[in-house]
Design an enzyme around this catalytic site. Structure first.
Site: not given
Lengths: 155, 305
Positions: B51-52, B80, B101, B129
């Site tokens: 969604r974000t 890695k 994020r 957020h």
């Protein structure tokens, strides 16, 4: 009077050069030794605990020969023994004496208590803001979570 | 605001927040403008959040910017063993702004300190957020015509919900009266309540959702997650007692609107979806306009006077 001062000296003898950490809360004595890695150094270390103190009732004391502490080390002492006094000795004479002080910001020395904080997963020096100096509370600059007195661990 | 990072809602002043909301209103009227044509936006999603990410990418695309990035760290050098610093320094060569994020708290703040280009935090673990917070403020102002003097209820998991914490803190600037509805084990943390107390604002705590429905202008619902409970039976009991239904809304205020950061599970009955007071789908749409305003402000396309 003279008798008393002799007796006092017998308890932990004087040092020629070095640092005395006085007025340590007895329960914090071994923690101070640990965080300063005094168990690993080659200099003379003398310590005593549960000694009589006019100011605090009981106290601990550490004398370290030929060692002068850096400010990061002094900040560590302040965090675990906020009542401590630092005395610098040169040639059996006190050249500096001051109470340790908890700084407003704590750089590098404390680990964040939040296991999911980025500083516990990547090679990042920690930074904390001191929210409360009495009832020690630190806020992490990165994850913004609070680390309390009993949860403080050193890097 | 040009070239500034947005990591925590408290990085922006009250004036800057209002500027973003005003600009978002303009984008709502004209969402397609090619004002970011020469910019590249990167979206680095070290953990998935469809969604974000889509909301940011839609915002960037509607303004003509190009988008690069990844939606899952599994397909990158992170797997890695590359450090966050190296990933950020590499990607910053390819773009003008980083939207990230990350599952660990503090990652976005750290990225903003090593990155030569601004960083927008799209969620760092349970911490912050800020763009969600801004779209919540936008939705509140849009539906109530003001942010001042409102009665706002927060319902559900107030202990762990990061959107709740940021929004409560942001709302303390607007003389809000808070109504906090949660099971006792999921109450708002005292560190967040301190912000309310410092501003001498009123707050009331409840365990019963029915008590607040008639008293408020905004009902901000949140999801209660099973992992917060050791006992699955206790979880079932709590979950079933915080379900919003049309019946509960019978005596609610006419101007009441229901918000939810989504995803929703069972805390809002699907019957409520058609109730004119349900606003959570529109709230999501507002996220695009707010993110358009944030990207444009940080890239310097809409200067603040």
């Amino acid at each position: 009077m003279a008798k008393q001062s002799i007796r006092k000296e017998l308890k932990v003898s004087a040092i020629e050069n070095g640092t005395v950490i006085d007025h340590i809360p007895p329960k914090s004595l071994f923690q101070v030794i640990r965080i300063l890695n005094l168990d690993q150094i080659d200099h003379q270390v003398l310590f005593g605990t549960n000694l009589d103190s006019q100011k605090y009732g009981k106290k601990g004391i550490i004398k370290v020969g030929n060692k002068y502490f850096e400010s990061e080390e002094i900040n560590k002492i302040a965090l675990v023994a906020p009542t401590a006094t630092l005395i610098v000795i040169k040639d059996y004479t006190v050249v500096y004496k001051s109470k340790v002080e908890i700084p407003d910001r704590i750089n590098r020395i404390v680990k964040c208590f939040n296991p999911n904080c980025i500083t516990n997963h990547q090679d990042i020096p920690t930074l904390f803001y001191v929210l409360d100096k009495e009832d020690l509370k630190l806020r992490c600059h990165y994850c913004e979570k609070t680390t309390k007195k009993d949860d403080i661990r050193f890097v | 605001m040009k070239n500034r990072s947005l990591i925590s809602i408290s990085d922006f002043s009250r004036e800057e927040i209002l500027f973003i909301l005003d600009e978002a209103e303009k984008f709502e009227k004209r969402p397609n403008q090619k004002i970011l044509e020469h910019f590249v936006v990167s979206t680095l999603f070290f953990e998935p959040s469809t969604r974000t990410r889509l909301s940011f990418e839609s915002a960037a695309n509607r303004l003509g910017a190009r988008v690069i990035g990844f939606s899952d760290a599994a397909s990158t050098s992170v797997k890695k063993g590359e450090s966050l610093k190296d990933t950020i320094l590499t990607v910053s060569n390819y773009c003008d702004v980083i939207v990230m994020r990350h599952p660990q708290e503090g990652s976005a703040r750290y990225a903003s300190e090593v990155s030569p280009v601004p960083v927008i935090n799209a969620g760092d673990g349970s911490n912050q957020h800020p763009t969600q917070c801004l779209l919540d403020l936008y939705s509140i102002r849009k539906t109530q015509k003001t942010l001042e003097n409102l009665n706002i209820a927060f319902v559900g998991d107030l202990k762990y919900g990061r959107t709740v914490h940021s929004l409560v803190i942001a709302l303390t600037q607007y003389n809000t009266t808070f109504h906090l509805v949660s099971p006792p084990e999921l109450k708002l943390p005292s560190a967040v309540k301190l912000y309310i107390k410092e501003r001498n604002l009123e707050y009331f705590q409840y365990t019963d959702l029915a008590e607040v429905a008639g008293k408020v202008d905004i009902l901000y619902m949140t999801r209660i997650q099973q992992e917060r409970f050791a006992d699955p039976l206790e979880f079932e009991r709590v979950r079933n007692s915080y379900v919003l239904t049309n019946a509960l809304l019978d005596h609610s205020r006419k101007n009441l609107r229901i918000l939810h950061p989504l995803p929703r599970v069972s805390e809002i009955h699907t019957d409520v979806d058609d109730n004119p007071k349900a606003y959570y789908y529109r709230q999501m749409q507002n996220g695009v306009y707010v993110r358009q305003a944030i990207l444009s402000a940080i890239l310097g396309a809409i200067p603040m006077k």
